[in-house]
Design an enzyme around this catalytic site. Structure first.
Site, mmCIF file in Angstrom:
data_model
loop_
_atom_site.group_PDB
_atom_site.id
_atom_site.type_symbol
_atom_site.label_atom_id
_atom_site.label_comp_id
_atom_site.label_asym_id
_atom_site.label_seq_id
_atom_site.Cartn_x
_atom_site.Cartn_y
_atom_site.Cartn_z
ATOM 1 N N ALA A 66 1.950 3.363 1.921
ATOM 2 C CA ALA A 66 1.434 2.853 3.190
ATOM 3 C C ALA A 66 1.378 1.328 3.097
ATOM 4 C CB ALA A 66 0.043 3.424 3.442
ATOM 5 N N GLY A 109 2.023 6.664 -0.041
ATOM 6 C CA GLY A 109 2.518 7.296 1.175
ATOM 7 C C GLY A 109 3.991 7.678 1.084
ATOM 8 N N GLU A 112 3.982 10.930 -0.515
ATOM 9 C CA GLU A 112 3.388 11.866 0.459
ATOM 10 C C GLU A 112 4.374 12.201 1.581
ATOM 11 O OE1 GLU A 112 0.027 9.167 0.778
ATOM 12 O OE2 GLU A 112 -1.317 10.814 0.294
ATOM 13 N N GLU A 132 -2.894 4.948 -5.448
ATOM 14 C CA GLU A 132 -3.958 4.434 -4.571
ATOM 15 C C GLU A 132 -5.224 4.051 -5.327
ATOM 16 O OE1 GLU A 132 -2.131 7.152 -4.004
ATOM 17 O OE2 GLU A 132 -1.445 7.172 -1.931
HETATM 18 N N1 CAA Z 1 2.586 -2.353 1.375
HETATM 19 C C1 CAA Z 1 2.951 -3.557 1.828
HETATM 20 N N2 CAA Z 1 3.883 -4.330 1.217
HETATM 21 C C2 CAA Z 1 4.453 -3.829 0.121
HETATM 22 C C3 CAA Z 1 4.119 -2.569 -0.402
HETATM 23 C C4 CAA Z 1 3.145 -1.813 0.281
HETATM 24 N N3 CAA Z 1 2.780 -0.575 -0.103
HETATM 25 N N4 CAA Z 1 4.851 -2.351 -1.526
HETATM 26 C C5 CAA Z 1 5.628 -3.439 -1.686
HETATM 27 N N5 CAA Z 1 5.391 -4.326 -0.697
HETATM 28 C C6 CAA Z 1 6.007 -5.633 -0.512
HETATM 29 C C7 CAA Z 1 5.463 -6.654 -1.506
HETATM 30 O O1 CAA Z 1 4.235 -7.183 -1.046
HETATM 31 C C8 CAA Z 1 6.582 -7.666 -1.526
HETATM 32 O O2 CAA Z 1 6.480 -8.464 -0.364
HETATM 33 P P1 CAA Z 1 6.526 -10.091 -0.485
HETATM 34 O O3 CAA Z 1 7.918 -10.369 -0.984
HETATM 35 O O4 CAA Z 1 6.290 -10.540 0.924
HETATM 36 O O5 CAA Z 1 5.493 -10.469 -1.462
HETATM 37 C C9 CAA Z 1 7.832 -6.815 -1.359
HETATM 38 O O6 CAA Z 1 7.387 -5.561 -0.807
HETATM 39 C C10 CAA Z 1 8.515 -6.504 -2.678
HETATM 40 O O7 CAA Z 1 7.541 -5.961 -3.565
HETATM 41 P P2 CAA Z 1 7.316 -6.534 -5.043
HETATM 42 O O8 CAA Z 1 7.615 -7.982 -5.104
HETATM 43 O O9 CAA Z 1 5.955 -6.083 -5.462
HETATM 44 O O10 CAA Z 1 8.471 -5.726 -5.826
HETATM 45 P P3 CAA Z 1 8.450 -5.266 -7.351
HETATM 46 O O11 CAA Z 1 9.826 -4.731 -7.604
HETATM 47 O O12 CAA Z 1 7.926 -6.315 -8.225
HETATM 48 O O13 CAA Z 1 7.390 -4.043 -7.388
HETATM 49 C C11 CAA Z 1 6.406 -2.007 -6.626
HETATM 50 C C12 CAA Z 1 7.667 -2.873 -6.681
HETATM 51 C C13 CAA Z 1 6.041 -1.521 -8.021
HETATM 52 C C14 CAA Z 1 6.716 -0.790 -5.730
HETATM 53 C C15 CAA Z 1 5.226 -2.813 -6.046
HETATM 54 O O14 CAA Z 1 5.659 -3.439 -4.837
HETATM 55 C C16 CAA Z 1 4.003 -2.011 -5.731
HETATM 56 O O15 CAA Z 1 3.238 -1.690 -6.635
HETATM 57 N N6 CAA Z 1 3.779 -1.698 -4.437
HETATM 58 C C17 CAA Z 1 2.595 -1.010 -3.989
HETATM 59 C C18 CAA Z 1 2.598 0.453 -4.397
HETATM 60 C C19 CAA Z 1 1.337 1.119 -3.932
HETATM 61 O O16 CAA Z 1 0.248 0.804 -4.351
HETATM 62 N N7 CAA Z 1 1.473 2.084 -3.004
HETATM 63 C C20 CAA Z 1 0.352 2.801 -2.453
HETATM 64 C C21 CAA Z 1 -0.042 2.157 -1.160
HETATM 65 S S1 CAA Z 1 -1.569 2.806 -0.506
HETATM 66 C C22 CAA Z 1 -1.123 4.254 0.176
HETATM 67 O O17 CAA Z 1 0.037 4.632 0.218
HETATM 68 C C23 CAA Z 1 -2.281 5.038 0.740
HETATM 69 C C24 CAA Z 1 -1.941 6.407 1.129
HETATM 70 O O18 CAA Z 1 -2.335 7.392 0.596
HETATM 71 C C25 CAA Z 1 -1.104 6.622 2.229
#
Ligand code: CAA
Length: 258
Positions: A66, A109, A112, A132
């Site tokens: 998400a 998400g 999911e 999360e």
């Molecule tokens: N939401 C918003 N933006 C996101 C995102 C997310 N879930 N995941 C990645 N992005 C964005 C980053 O902020 C980044 O944007 P900027 O260039 O503007 O900074 C861009 O995508 C590229 O990401 P990274 O630079 O972080 O890329 P990476 O290769 O170094 O890492 C990754 C990749 C491991 C997937 C890392 O991006 C990450 O950990 N993302 C979040 C994963 C996460 O926590 N997901 C759960 C979200 S909460 C949820 O889903 C709740 C639910 O139950 C529904």
């Protein structure tokens, strides 16, 4: 089909394809994308020229979860009054079979969303997780429930409490994904599976999907009864007559798609 901004839609044969398209955010699922995926899936679901749907992302990310940036400013009251994420419930109401073609990150998400689909075709580079807990929240689109049903409490608890990632080999062993395929061909492979399904009888595939899904909701005895009654009902269709006649006459069946 309407014009969308966060997804791309394309129909190949009888397969409707939805491609998540927010590459700069690794296909993070914001509210607009959620509404567009649901709208596209509902449109395919009511289109008799579509017999199966594929949802996919990019080779780098199916979806990284998400949209954290969208959520970060929200309060409890915002979440409650918007009933945040509830619109995803419409995706699982879609009766046409839905296949997730997953490569790269399927986190939060993203994992999911894949689990809301009926079949998960995963590329060798796919990585699944419910991270999360690292954000001070818990899964909110069914992760704690569908993951537990898919892979059992032991592994689901491990994933949800530690936020660790699961590579595709472990995901297949655990029963999370249906098939693992080469990263170079994962989308074509998923479309091939969808094409096979789409050429069968659409009314019967709808019933088959409902029967399997019922097993997740009711007791074994209730599920068996549901299955038997639905099985009986297939004998009211032209496709049962045609399918069995084709077998007896040693020819391919010519199923209806309505
Ligand atoms: N939401 C918003 N933006 C996101 C995102 C997310 N879930 N995941 C990645 N992005 C964005 C980053 O902020 C980044 O944007 P900027 O260039 O503007 O900074 C861009 O995508 C590229 O990401 P990274 O630079 O972080 O890329 P990476 O290769 O170094 O890492 C990754 C990749 C491991 C997937 C890392 O991006 C990450 O950990 N993302 C979040 C994963 C996460 O926590 N997901 C759960 C979200 S909460 C949820 O889903 C709740 C639910 O139950 C529904």
């Amino acid at each position: 089909m309407t014009t969308f901004e966060t997804i791309i839609t394309e129909q190949r044969g009888r397969v409707g394809i939805i491609t998540l398209n927010r590459p700069k955010a690794l296909n993070a699922l914001n509210s607009q994308l959620m509404a567009e995926v649901v709208s596209a899936a509902q449109a395919y679901d009511t289109d008799p020229s579509v017999g199966a749907i594929v949802i996919t992302g990019s080779e780098r990310a199916f979806a990284a979860g998400a949209d954290i940036k969208e959520m970060s400013e929200k309060t409890y009251v915002d979440m409650l009054s918007e009933d945040f994420f509830s619109a995803w419930g419409h995706l699982v109401e879609v009766r046409t079979p839905v296949i997730a073609a997953v490569a790269g990150f399927a986190l939060g998400g993203g994992c999911e969303l894949a689990m809301m689909c009926d079949i998960i075709i995963a590329a060798e580079n796919a990585v699944f997780g419910q991270p999360e807990i690292n954000l001070g929240v818990i899964p909110g689109i069914g992760g704690s429930q569908r993951l537990t049903r898919a892979i059992g409490k032991a592994k689901a608890m491990d994933m949800v409490l530690t936020g660790r990632r699961m590579k595709v080999e472990e995901a297949e062993r655990a029963g999370l994904v249906s098939r693992v395929v080469p990263t170079e061909s994962y989308l074509d492979d998923a479309i091939a599976v969808a094409t096979t399904i789409s050429e069968l009888s659409l009314p019967i595939t709808i019933l088959a999907k409902q029967a399997v899904n019922r097993s997740q909701e009711v007791s074994l005895a209730e599920g068996i009864l549901f299955e038997r009654r639905v099985f009986h009902s297939t004998f009211a269709t032209d496709d049962q007559t045609e399918g069995m006649a084709a077998f007896v006459e040693k020819r391919d069946a010519n199923f209806s798609h309505r």
